[in-house]
Design an enzyme around this catalytic site. Structure first.
Site, PDB file in Angstrom:
ATOM      1  N   SER A  56       0.935  -1.092  -0.002  1.00  0.00           N
ATOM      2  CA  SER A  56      -0.142   0.052  -0.056  1.00  0.00           C
ATOM      3  C   SER A  56       1.057   1.220  -0.114  1.00  0.00           C
ATOM      4  CB  SER A  56      -0.847  -0.095   1.384  1.00  0.00           C
ATOM      5  OG  SER A  56      -1.425   1.274   1.543  1.00  0.00           O
TER       6      SER A  56
ATOM      7  N   CYS B 215       0.549   3.740   1.722  1.00  0.00           N
ATOM      8  CA  CYS B 215       0.722   4.137   3.188  1.00  0.00           C
ATOM      9  C   CYS B 215       1.922   3.700   3.846  1.00  0.00           C
ATOM     10  CB  CYS B 215      -0.403   3.728   4.169  1.00  0.00           C
ATOM     11  SG  CYS B 215      -0.362   2.354   4.401  1.00  0.00           S
TER      12      CYS B 215
ATOM     13  N   LYS C 123       2.688  -3.933   6.412  1.00  0.00           N
ATOM     14  CA  LYS C 123       3.113  -3.922   4.843  1.00  0.00           C
ATOM     15  C   LYS C 123       4.586  -3.743   4.552  1.00  0.00           C
ATOM     16  CE  LYS C 123      -0.947  -4.780   3.133  1.00  0.00           C
ATOM     17  NZ  LYS C 123      -1.038  -6.313   2.307  1.00  0.00           N
TER      18      LYS C 123
END
Ligand code: GDP
Length: 310
Positions: free
Chosen positions: A94, A96, A127
């Protein structure tokens, strides 16, 4: 959402057998179940799209769930894939993962160059660990495990639950409800000033397939051993207020848009630098207008199942 888009994409070409499991059939947070699955099937390539995902509110309220479940899922799948001798794996992360104040557009090298955005720090840490696991398995075992970092995804099969969804499906639902029930106002969270980059999930599936199919020489000519992930985005961003106006027009809403300043804005801007992706020969196809119109049509068609989520 991403898994079903990947299946649609893979079904377009012959020559492979697609193996999937629903959440009910296989709980990826359970190590023994995942190991038994990989031992039983004969798998060459793994798209690791499964994750606990959600919007800004869900991330803020359930950081322990986001951290634990994502670490479990990716650790179980990556290690079981290695043990079973899977030739190639693509881990989906992601945008983020990047620091809250990263220079825009965010290049892959910005990873771990500053503090994360607090509203989704737990998810981002999971992640980042996934990227580092793929890199570590490559270093220690020579595994061809790759990573892609998408911007905000949307499309068919998205989560339209107003408490846990991302902004785009939430606004589609809010504007549609107001437009069809005579509502006079739609409330948008935060200031409306944050900027986000949106990518249709079919483009994400196409980019994932493209990156999976690159030869090791092609992929690793762009990816670096300690910075191996590839950003996947549309290359442009919009403010939340611009997004709200666009969705308002598409749904035919004629009332007023108001802003709820008690809700968080999150990161001010998240725009990916997609130079690596372009160097690898891939470009997005779906414009934001087309993508939203198509997703809106899907939502209306599936309103019974969408409407079940409060
Ligand atoms: P983020 O990209 O991780 O911040 O996740 P979101 O997609 O949940 O939110 C993006 C931005 O949209 C944030 O600034 C939110 O405050 C804003 N936003 C405005 N209205 C909504 C809404 O109804 N739901 C969500 N999830 N976000 C909204």
């Amino acid at each position: 959402m991403v898994g079903s888009a990947l299946v649609r994409k893979l079904e377009m070409s012959a020559g492979h057998c697609i193996i999937t499991r629903s959440r009910q059939e296989l709980d990826l947070t359970r190590q023994e179940e995942v190991e038994a699955f990989f031992a039983h099937e004969c798998i060459d390539r793994v798209y690791l799209a499964a994750a606990r995902v959600g919007g800004i509110k869900a991330n803020q309220e359930m950081p322990a769930d986001f951290l634990r479940e994502n670490l479990q899922i990716q650790t179980n799948v990556i290690h079981a894939a290695h043990t079973a001798g899977v030739g190639r794996l693509l881990f989906l992360g992601s945008s983020c993962i990047y620091p809250r104040l990263a220079e825009q557009p965010m290049a892959e090298e910005a990873l771990m160059s500053g503090p994360l955005e607090p509203t989704n720090e737990a998810y981002a840490v999971a992640k980042i660990a996934g990227i580092k696991m793929c890199e570590s398995y490559r270093r220690q075992h020579g595994s061809d495990f790759r990573s892609v970092m998408p911007s905000n995804l949307y499309g068919p099969n998205d989560n339209f639950d107003l408490d846990t969804s991302h902004v785009l499906p939430a606004l589609l639902r809010k504007f549609h409800t107001a437009a069809t029930t005579g509502g006079q106002t739609v409330t948008v969270w935060g200031s409306g000033r944050p900027r986000r980059e949106f990518l249709h999930v079919d483009d994400m599936a196409s980019a994932s397939r493209h990156i999976m199919d690159l030869s090791p020489a092609q992929y690793w000519s762009v990816a670096k051993p300690h910075c191996s992930h590839i950003n996947v985005g549309s290359g442009t961003d919009v403010s939340i207020v611009e997004l709200a106006r666009l969705i308002s027009a598409i749904t035919g809403f004629k009332g007023q848009i108001t802003f709820d300043s008690s809700m968080p804005d999150g990161t001010a801007r998240k725009l990916l630098d997609i130079s690596r992706l372009k160097a690898l020969g891939w470009q997005p196809e779906t414009s934001l207008e087309e993508g939203i119109a198509q997703t809106y049509a899907w939502m209306v068609e599936h309103w019974n199942q969408v409407g079940e989520t409060a």
